[in-house]
Design a protein around this motif. Structure first.
Motif: not given
Length: 297
Positions: A101-118
């Protein structure tokens, strides 16, 4: 074209285990596993067929293995009668599940630097996201926090998946003493992060978003609003979000989210209906002159 519509399944429990301070249940649900995208959730009936607990409970997905019979794992802490009932499930028990259910995280088209915070077990949906980002060639850095060391989720998995993993605890029992936002700024600078993905309590999302704005990078925030139906019917999970046209709307976390651009969530007004929200008492139609910097789309 793949079918991403949710399905309802009677799913057998494969394993029940403890992950840090939390309960983790893995079910065999191939219809859910093959449709799942990072950030989506499942809704589970609790209490059994004769139960007076009519409302389903919504849970973020922690892990999916579509290639091994189609399994889905979700995590939770015992907070009430519904989660207490779930904690007592055993292998081969059946669970009535609807998802994804729900809409997912949008993913970048090209490789980028991602920081994941939880924060706490709110970090659960960040782990399948990290795997999806890595498959796209993105750099992944984790910043995970909790009140104490036993509530920090998935430290070993985070170290395995990410370029760097930073941990914070409010009591200083693990990692850096403090909150995730105390360490996040330095991580963004060191990793030259291009985007922040975050999930956790609303106060944390607010502070993370403010840091993202300060560093001029977008924030994708998965909100943890309580959901009664999970399908957009009951309107219990609405949050005020500013659209691309500059107008605030009360949107449903379960179907319009749970992922939103953090900069567009009106955190100060969560739990209320702002006077200028579309349809609120006293709301009037705006004109282009009211929004000189209106975004396209």
């Amino acid at each position: 074209m793949s079918d991403f519509r949710p399905v309802q399944m009677s799913s057998p429990v494969l394993t029940v285990r403890r992950v840090d301070s939390y309960h983790a249940i893995t079910v065999v649900a191939p219809g859910v596993a093959e449709r799942f995208r990072s950030g989506q959730f499942i809704a589970i009936a609790v209490g059994g067929e004769q139960s007076s607990m009519l409302l389903r409970r919504a849970f973020a997905v922690h892990d999916v293995k579509p290639d091994y019979g189609g399994t889905v794992e979700f995590l939770f802490a015992v907070r009430g009668k519904g989660t207490a009932w779930l904690a007592e499930r055993r292998s081969r028990d059946l669970l009535d599940i609807i998802g994804p259910l729900g809409k997912p995280f949008p993913l970048p088209r090209d490789p980028v630097n991602c920081v994941l915070v939880g924060g706490g077990y709110g970090s659960a949906p960040l782990f399948p996201l990290a795997q999806a980002l890595r498959r796209r060639g993105c750099r992944v850095d984790f910043v995970l926090g909790a009140a104490s060391s036993d509530k920090v989720l998935g430290a070993m998995a985070a170290r395995r998946l990410a370029e760097t993993a930073t941990f914070t605890t409010e009591d200083g029992s693990f990692g850096v003493r403090g909150r995730v936002t105390d360490a996040l700024g330095q991580v963004i600078e060191d990793a030259r992060s291009d985007v922040v993905y975050t999930c956790g309590p609303m106060p944390m999302l607010r502070e993370v978003t403010a840091l993202g704005v300060r560093h001029d990078i977008p924030v994708q925030a998965l909100v943890e609003e309580t959901m009664a139906c999970g399908t957009g019917v009951c309107m219990s999970c609405v949050v005020p979000v500013v659209g691309g046209d500059g107008i605030t709307r009360m949107v449903r976390s379960c179907v319009d989210g749970p992922v939103f651009r953090g900069e567009r969530i009106r955190f100060d007004d969560v739990g209320t209906i702002p006077f200028d929200a579309l349809g609120a008492p006293g709301w009037k139609a705006r004109t282009d002159d009211d929004y000189p910097a209106r975004e396209a789309g």
